[in-house]
Design an enzyme around this catalytic site. Structure first.
Site, PDB file in Angstrom:
ATOM      1  N   TYR A  40      -2.804   0.293  10.158  1.00  0.00           N
ATOM      2  CA  TYR A  40      -3.208  -0.139   9.055  1.00  0.00           C
ATOM      3  C   TYR A  40      -1.405  -0.402   8.052  1.00  0.00           C
ATOM      4  O   TYR A  40      -0.872  -0.684   7.300  1.00  0.00           O
ATOM      5  CB  TYR A  40      -4.275  -0.079   7.942  1.00  0.00           C
ATOM      6  CG  TYR A  40      -4.513  -0.022   6.545  1.00  0.00           C
ATOM      7  CD1 TYR A  40      -4.711  -1.412   6.865  1.00  0.00           C
ATOM      8  CD2 TYR A  40      -4.259   0.056   5.683  1.00  0.00           C
ATOM      9  CE1 TYR A  40      -5.198  -2.140   4.893  1.00  0.00           C
ATOM     10  CE2 TYR A  40      -3.998   0.121   4.123  1.00  0.00           C
ATOM     11  CZ  TYR A  40      -4.816  -1.511   4.070  1.00  0.00           C
ATOM     12  OH  TYR A  40      -4.999  -1.353   3.060  1.00  0.00           O
TER      13      TYR A  40
ATOM     14  N   SER B  86       0.866  -1.162  -0.165  1.00  0.00           N
ATOM     15  CA  SER B  86      -0.309  -0.099  -0.361  1.00  0.00           C
ATOM     16  C   SER B  86       0.842   0.866  -0.059  1.00  0.00           C
ATOM     17  O   SER B  86       2.561   1.446   0.741  1.00  0.00           O
ATOM     18  CB  SER B  86      -0.757   0.086   1.391  1.00  0.00           C
ATOM     19  OG  SER B  86      -1.781   1.217   1.413  1.00  0.00           O
TER      20      SER B  86
END
Length: 278
Positions: free
Chosen positions: A175, A162
């Site tokens: 995250y 990500s």
């Protein structure tokens, strides 16, 4: 892409928007595709769509956090197609209990209402859930399916990292940390498996509208939220990505054209990671 014909591709989280698009593309390239998802009906729906387009696919129920579940899925795939050649680790996600309410902490927040979740309020169980889902949910499928790849040629693992892995986004420390771990793990595995011919790389999507983040980035009216606007302002191409934007890089990384590429994480982000904000 002759090198991909009849390859067996396994995709975890395959019922989601991004991974189902990748599954469909791998099928069009000639792969036999096994869509793994916690929700079997979602996996089977994607498989049926692929078969309706002339491809070969099966939907398989699997929990990426339970080794026995993955072993059972592997046995089902072996019966249908044989051993795995390509693994895409698409399962992942965030949790509200690993997320702060505000981008910056201010002294007054300690006396604020219970509606605000500060850094000091983060729930270790929520953070553990995020790390387990993203990291353990990548490690276990690799343990189960990479064993199939030993002794064969042209085998690849694709992890999903990500933008958070390059620079952590505000509000989502769990995250961000979990995806940074995925990029690091990708490098580790690339070195570890280099002598047996298994290449390991990762995609790092920028901002794509999915079922998980749509409510964070857009209003019910379709207008952008404040966070959505900030993201677009920091994306030089000035838009969210479309699922199809991942396919060229995916095709390159699983194909023979990248046969000397391993251990890299490729941003697919409209320039987000290149922009300093100034």
């Amino acid at each position: 892409m002759e090198s991909l014909k009849n390859k067996v591709a396994v995709i975890t989280g395959g019922g989601g928007v991004l991974c189902s698009t990748m599954a469909q593309h791998l099928s069009k390239l000639g792969c036999k595709v096994a869509i793994l998802d916690l929700n079997k009906s979602n996996a089977e729906k994607v498989a049926e769509e692929i078969k309706a387009q002339g491809g070969d696919a099966i939907g398989v129920e699997a929990n990426v956090l339970v080794k026995d579940s993955l072993v059972k899925a592997k046995e089902e795939i072996h019966k249908a197609y044989g051993t795995c050649d390509i693994l895409v680790n698409g399962a992942g996600g965030n949790h509200p209990k690993g997320t702060t309410s505000k981008t910056h902490f201010e002294a007054g927040d300690l006396e604020a209402s219970e509606d605000i979740t500060t850094f000091f309020d983060l729930d270790p169980k929520g953070i553990k859930f995020v790390f387990d889902l993203n990291f353990i949910g990548t490690l276990l499928p690799c343990q189960i399916f990479a064993e199939d790849m030993v002794g064969k040629s042209g085998c690849t693992i694709i992890n999903i990292s990500s933008m958070n892995a390059f620079t952590p986004l505000t509000k989502i420390p769990a995250y961000s940390g979990a995806k940074a771990a995925i990029s690091n793990f990708t490098q580790w595995m690339a070195v570890h498996f280099s002598k047996v011919g298994i290449r390991v790389n990762a995609l790092a999507p920028g901002f794509f509208l999915t079922d998980q983040n749509r409510r964070l980035l857009t209003e019910e009216s379709g207008e952008l939220t404040a966070r959505g606007n900030t993201i677009i302002e920091h994306t030089p191409m000035g838009k969210f990505g479309e699922p199809e934007d991942l396919l060229g890089t995916l095709e390159w990384l699983v194909g023979s054209g990248s046969s000397f590429v391993t251990g890299v994480t490729i941003p697919i982000d409209g320039g987000f990671s290149a922009f300093s904000g100034v």
